[in-house]
Scaffold this motif. Structure first.
Motif, PDB file in Angstrom:
ATOM      1  N   UNK A 175       0.846  -1.207   0.000  1.00  9.79           N
ATOM      2  CA  UNK A 175       0.000   0.000   0.000  1.00  9.79           C
ATOM      3  C   UNK A 175       0.875   1.249   0.000  1.00  9.79           C
ATOM      4  N   UNK A 176       0.289   2.332  -0.536  1.00 11.95           N
ATOM      5  CA  UNK A 176       1.063   3.574  -0.673  1.00 11.95           C
ATOM      6  C   UNK A 176       0.386   4.705   0.098  1.00 11.95           C
ATOM      7  N   UNK A 177       1.158   5.746   0.368  1.00 12.09           N
ATOM      8  CA  UNK A 177       0.612   6.947   1.005  1.00 12.09           C
ATOM      9  C   UNK A 177      -0.493   7.534   0.119  1.00 12.09           C
ATOM     10  N   UNK A 178      -0.299   7.461  -1.209  1.00 10.83           N
ATOM     11  CA  UNK A 178      -1.322   7.998  -2.131  1.00 10.83           C
ATOM     12  C   UNK A 178      -2.643   7.247  -1.944  1.00 10.83           C
ATOM     13  N   UNK A 179      -2.560   5.945  -1.717  1.00  8.97           N
ATOM     14  CA  UNK A 179      -3.792   5.172  -1.506  1.00  8.97           C
ATOM     15  C   UNK A 179      -4.499   5.604  -0.228  1.00  8.97           C
ATOM     16  N   UNK A 180      -3.720   5.931   0.809  1.00  6.29           N
ATOM     17  CA  UNK A 180      -4.326   6.415   2.051  1.00  6.29           C
ATOM     18  C   UNK A 180      -5.080   7.717   1.755  1.00  6.29           C
ATOM     19  N   UNK A 181      -4.468   8.571   0.936  1.00  6.44           N
ATOM     20  CA  UNK A 181      -5.126   9.841   0.588  1.00  6.44           C
ATOM     21  C   UNK A 181      -6.389   9.599  -0.229  1.00  6.44           C
ATOM     22  N   UNK A 182      -6.310   8.685  -1.203  1.00  3.18           N
ATOM     23  CA  UNK A 182      -7.490   8.361  -2.033  1.00  3.18           C
ATOM     24  C   UNK A 182      -8.635   7.877  -1.137  1.00  3.18           C
ATOM     25  N   UNK A 183      -8.280   7.014  -0.183  1.00  2.00           N
ATOM     26  CA  UNK A 183      -9.274   6.443   0.733  1.00  2.00           C
ATOM     27  C   UNK A 183      -9.927   7.551   1.568  1.00  2.00           C
TER      28      UNK A 183
END
Lengths: 419, 139
Positions: A395-403
């Motif tokens: 998982x990526x930091x960008x995915x945390x932001x998308x979520x």
């Protein structure tokens, strides 16, 4: 050991992602954002290839034939056991392959529990346990007359150590405790708990299903008697897990299931048992998935468990920071990312978690909503369910932001809190 | 965005403003329903006069679909006889499971539940109130 900065620089999440074919998928028109890793992890190409290679090249039964394939299959199966054992700091003889952590705990409950527990004996559990570390003990308590005692957790979601000390004063026979909570994310001080439990003569079982995938675990250093975990949460196929038990306990314990493989000699009246760990593996085992488990452990070791732990802590810290800033969201579990593993349970104050998960799914984001097989925790939190985002090495930091950004869709459908 | 088929406006409206929510102290028939998959809990209260359901209320915690469905149920069964309620129950169950049934008029709130059948996991949410009613009526 690498310093944190070196690990951070070396951690190439895009290279890791490229190994997981499923991460290329689109869901409902969006790239998949898989944040349900505490339920099960995705599998890298290396694990899938190990399964295919076994079935296309090696397939044979183990510990039986004298032909080449049988020898190769046995060698691959036992070498997978050695890898899994080494991964948790154990000897191969101390590691029994099971279907999953649940079966590993049931093995201890039925083989050790029935032989060692009697009426009035106390079993100490905690209110943080998954159903897999509650229900087997309820069944054994009914059969033996043993009593269950639950240690609560604090409002911050940490183990209540004072209550644990009190429970230990009653000299229980067994302390069965979760290493990392699958709802609260709490990492329990299992070394300290084991030391204290041993001081009063209790055996210690640890449910490590959420720990072994995410942080370095050394059962010898912990000193516990039993340690259970599942393969599918740590890149391996479903249907394979492991029980670690101290050698002398495995030697004393009667078998769990009877059948082929686990015997030495069978007569009309009785049988004698094979050496450990085979004594606990009746019938043809799950050979292919055990080999896949070995490949999964190779993969995790290649990336490095300390590096994975630090990567997940960055993700968890970011998720906590963003979710705690939202006034319509409640976050459960310890606030300090250092005291937890890579998952965050939360609720909107005004929207049911099922509805949250459904709205996120429309954006290709997979989270879990429900009681997470922890109805006792739910009752303590006074909710029927929570939403949970759980992270892993890809998982990526960008995915945390998308979520977190997609949570705005929930507000669009269900309105704003208090509005 | 999420499919409007599931979160129809009328469903959200029932969810935000449930019609007959809260215990009914003088109920003569009650039953509790639970969805073990998600932990949703629901209590259904009926007051009957002879063969007729004169009052219906529900209480509990659950997702928008289960709460809206319960709200619609309490509204729809008031004034029905037990046999009429049983027939309605079968019709709703058939709609949610995709079996042949007499369709609901578009202006009947219950018709909004039809969108749920595309979401297998949510069918149980929508059915919870109705299976609880079934338990009461077949007692």
């Amino acid at each position: 050991m690498m310093t944190s900065l070196q690990t951070q620089l070396k951690y190439d999440v895009e290279a890791i992602r490229a190994d997981f074919p499923i991460l290329q998928r689109r869901v409902n028109g969006h790239p998949l954002v898989y944040l349900d890793n505490a339920a099960t992890s995705q599998k890298p190409r290396q694990v899938i290839d190990a399964l295919v290679h076994y079935y296309e090249f090696t397939n044979a039964n183990v510990h039986r034939g004298l032909h080449t394939l049988a020898e190769e299959a046995t060698e691959a199966y036992e070498s997978a056991r050695a890898k899994v054992a080494r991964f948790i700091g154990a000897e191969p003889e101390s590691v029994v392959f099971t279907r999953n952590a649940t079966e590993a705990i049931n093995l201890v409950a039925y083989a050790w529990g029935l032989a060692n527990l009697k009426s009035g004996d106390r079993i100490v559990l905690t209110e943080m346990e998954h159903h897999s570390n509650i229900v087997p003990w309820q069944l054994i308590a009914r059969l033996t007359g043993a009593q269950l005692h639950y240690v609560p957790f604090t409002p911050e979601g940490e183990m209540d150590m004072e209550a644990l000390d009190n429970a230990l004063r009653q000299e229980p026979k067994l302390v069965a405790i979760v290493h990392v909570s699958n709802v609260l994310g709490t990492v329990n001080p299992v070394e300290e708990i084991t030391r204290k439990a041993h001081a009063v003569g209790a055996k210690v079982l640890i449910d490590g299903a959420q720990a072994v995938p995410h942080k370095p675990v050394d059962v010898t250093r912990i000193g516990c008697d039993f340690y259970a975990f599942s393969g599918h949460k740590m890149l391996a196929p479903t249907g394979i897990g492991a029980l670690y038990a101290r050698r002398e306990l495995l030697e004393e314990m009667p078998p769990f299931m009877g059948g082929g493989s686990m015997i030495r000699r069978v007569t009309h009246e009785f049988s004698t048992w094979a050496d450990i760990p085979t004594k606990f593996e009746a019938g043809t085992p799950n050979i292919a998935d055990a080999i896949g488990f070995g490949a999964a452990v190779d993969y995790l070791q290649h990336v490095g468990m300390e590096a994975i732990r630090q990567h997940e802590q960055r993700l968890t810290a970011e998720a906590l920071r963003l979710l705690e800033a939202e006034e319509d969201i409640v976050v459960y579990g310890p606030r300090d990312p250092q005291r937890r593993c890579g998952l965050v349970s939360f609720n909107f104050k005004h929207v049911h978690p099922h509805d949250v998960a459904q709205v996120l799914d429309a954006r290709g984001i997979a989270i879990r909503a429900g009681h997470h097989c922890c109805q006792i925790i739910m009752r303590r939190l006074d909710v029927t369910a929570t939403a949970r985002a759980s992270f892993y090495l890809y998982n990526t930091i960008e995915e945390i932001h998308t979520f977190v950004e997609a949570l705005d869709d929930v507000r669009k459908v269900f309105g704003k809190y208090g509005g | 965005m999420v499919d409007d088929e599931l979160y129809r406006e009328i469903i959200l409206e029932h969810y935000h403003h449930p019609r007959y929510k809260g215990a009914l102290p003088d109920a003569n028939l009650t039953a509790e329903g639970m969805n073990p998959l998600c932990g949703d809990e629901l209590t259904l209260y009926l007051k009957t006069d002879g063969d007729r359901i004169v009052e219906a209320r529900f209480d509990g915690r659950g997702c928008s679909i289960s709460q809206a469905s319960a709200s619609m149920l309490t509204e729809a069964i008031r004034g029905l006889t037990v046999d009429e309620a049983k027939a309605l129950l079968e019709r709703v169950k058939a709609m949610l499971t995709g079996s042949p049934h007499e369709p609901f008029d578009e202006d009947d709130d219950l018709s909004a539940l039809e969108g749920v059948k595309k979401y297998p996991v949510r069918i149980k949410c929508a059915l919870l109130a109705w299976t609880t009613l079934e338990e009461i009526l077949h007692k």
